[in-house]
Design an enzyme around this catalytic site. Structure first.
Site, PDB file in Angstrom:
ATOM      1  N   ARG A   1       0.812  -1.226   0.000  1.00 30.27           N
ATOM      2  CA  ARG A   1       0.000   0.000   0.000  1.00 30.27           C
ATOM      3  C   ARG A   1       0.843   1.273   0.000  1.00 30.27           C
ATOM      4  NH1 ARG A   1      -2.455  -3.378  -1.582  1.00 30.27           N
ATOM      5  NH2 ARG A   1      -4.519  -4.167  -1.004  1.00 30.27           N
ATOM      6  N   SER A  50     -11.340   0.573   2.280  1.00 30.70           N
ATOM      7  CA  SER A  50     -10.628  -0.014   3.424  1.00 30.70           C
ATOM      8  C   SER A  50      -9.958   1.084   4.239  1.00 30.70           C
ATOM      9  CB  SER A  50      -9.582  -1.019   2.942  1.00 30.70           C
ATOM     10  OG  SER A  50     -10.207  -2.124   2.326  1.00 30.70           O
ATOM     11  N   GLU A  63      -4.990   3.363   6.057  1.00 35.44           N
ATOM     12  CA  GLU A  63      -4.848   3.214   4.610  1.00 35.44           C
ATOM     13  C   GLU A  63      -5.494   4.396   3.905  1.00 35.44           C
ATOM     14  OE1 GLU A  63      -6.319   0.100   1.170  1.00 35.44           O
ATOM     15  OE2 GLU A  63      -5.497  -0.701   3.017  1.00 35.44           O
TER      16      GLU A  63
END
Length: 306
Positions: free
Chosen positions: A179, A228, A298
């Site tokens: 990520r 998310s 995130e």
């Protein structure tokens, strides 16, 4: 909150600018959460050359932030000082397939890239069908889903530096991590090329259907959400840690932890950016207290408090 209008200054310094400059433009409607304050200046460049011209002539020290479709973003209620750049589909949204290669502008929707690849019988990019963002965000965050990531398919990416210089990055240059990428945050990605593999169209479509079915049955995709919220810690699932900490359905103001998927926060209708961020921090604290594991955001959070 209203910022000083600096658009006259910018226009005077850039007589050749072709893109659009808007002062104190609300950003709430540009995010999936539908929260947040204004941008001091919102700039929509006409194309890559226009973006380079703008950055080259922009006063040093003036903050610059890039946003996409706002699917993984919290804009704080006080807004964003400086310049917010939003690449338009018209100038940066082209997607083409040639052989086993797909080329896409940074404003192209991930889903459209997957569809273009499928139409050309190119496999390997089906995972993009389940990511509700743009290619620019996928490059910056090593966007991934359903077991695949951007680093698995990227050949190279192009971007414009803060001084207006054009750069090309190989897959290795991107320094991808989970990520994230290691490219200078001031680089604004403008396009990318990906390589898949030629495969049977029915197999590609079957995989895309699996991705879509997973999203529809496991995620609150019809809510005002931001995708998310937290990264999965090594060896753990964020949603399981959140659930075990008793946070399913937890509320702060108009923000709520999704009952369907604990790693999604939703705006139930009247949430502020502060509500959503406070809820996220409350979840992080409870998970840390319950399991000893620290969750990392995130979702990107930008701007200043009200």
């Amino acid at each position: 909150m209203t910022f000083p209008d600096i658009t006259p200054e910018l226009k005077a310094a850039m007589p050749g600018l072709r893109g659009r400059l808007l002062a104190n433009q609300s950003l709430a409607e540009l995010t999936w959460f539908r929260v947040g304050g204004p941008a001091q200046v919102l700039f929509t460049p006409a194309d890559e050359d226009d973006l380079a011209y703008f950055l080259k002539h922009l006063r040093r020290g003036l903050p610059v932030i890039v946003v996409g479709v706002g699917s993984n973003l919290i804009v704080r209620d006080g807004g964003i000082p400086g310049v917010v750049i939003r690449l338009s589909p018209r100038g940066f949204g082209d997607v083409r397939a040639d052989g086993d290669i797909v080329s896409a502008g940074a404003a192209a929707l991930d889903k459209r890239v997957a569809e273009t690849a499928a139409a050309a019988n190119i496999s390997g990019l089906e995972f993009y069908f389940g990511i509700p963002g743009t290619i620019g965000g996928a490059l910056r965050m090593n966007g991934g889903a359903n077991g695949s990531e951007t680093r698995d398919v990227l050949i190279e990416a192009t971007g414009i530096g803060r001084d207006g210089t054009r750069h090309t990055f190989t897959n290795a240059d991107m320094k991808f991590v989970y990520r994230g990428s290691g490219v200078d945050p001031s680089i604004i990605f403008t396009s990318a090329r990906f390589r898949g593999a030629i495969a049977a169209p029915e197999a590609i479509r079957a995989r895309m259907n699996e991705v879509q079915n997973h999203r529809e049955t496991a995620q609150p995709i019809r809510e005002k959400t931001g995708g998310s919220t937290f990264q999965n810690p090594p060896g753990h699932s964020a949603w399981k840690l959140i659930d075990a900490a008793g946070c399913r359905g937890l509320r702060v103001g108009g923000a709520q932890v999704s009952e369907m998927h604990c790693n999604f926060l939703i705006n139930t209708g009247a949430a502020t950016g502060h509500d959503i961020e406070t809820l996220g921090e409350t979840v992080r604290a409870r998970v840390k207290e319950n399991s000893g594991i620290e969750l990392h955001w995130e979702i990107k959070r930008i701007g200043i408090p009200a």
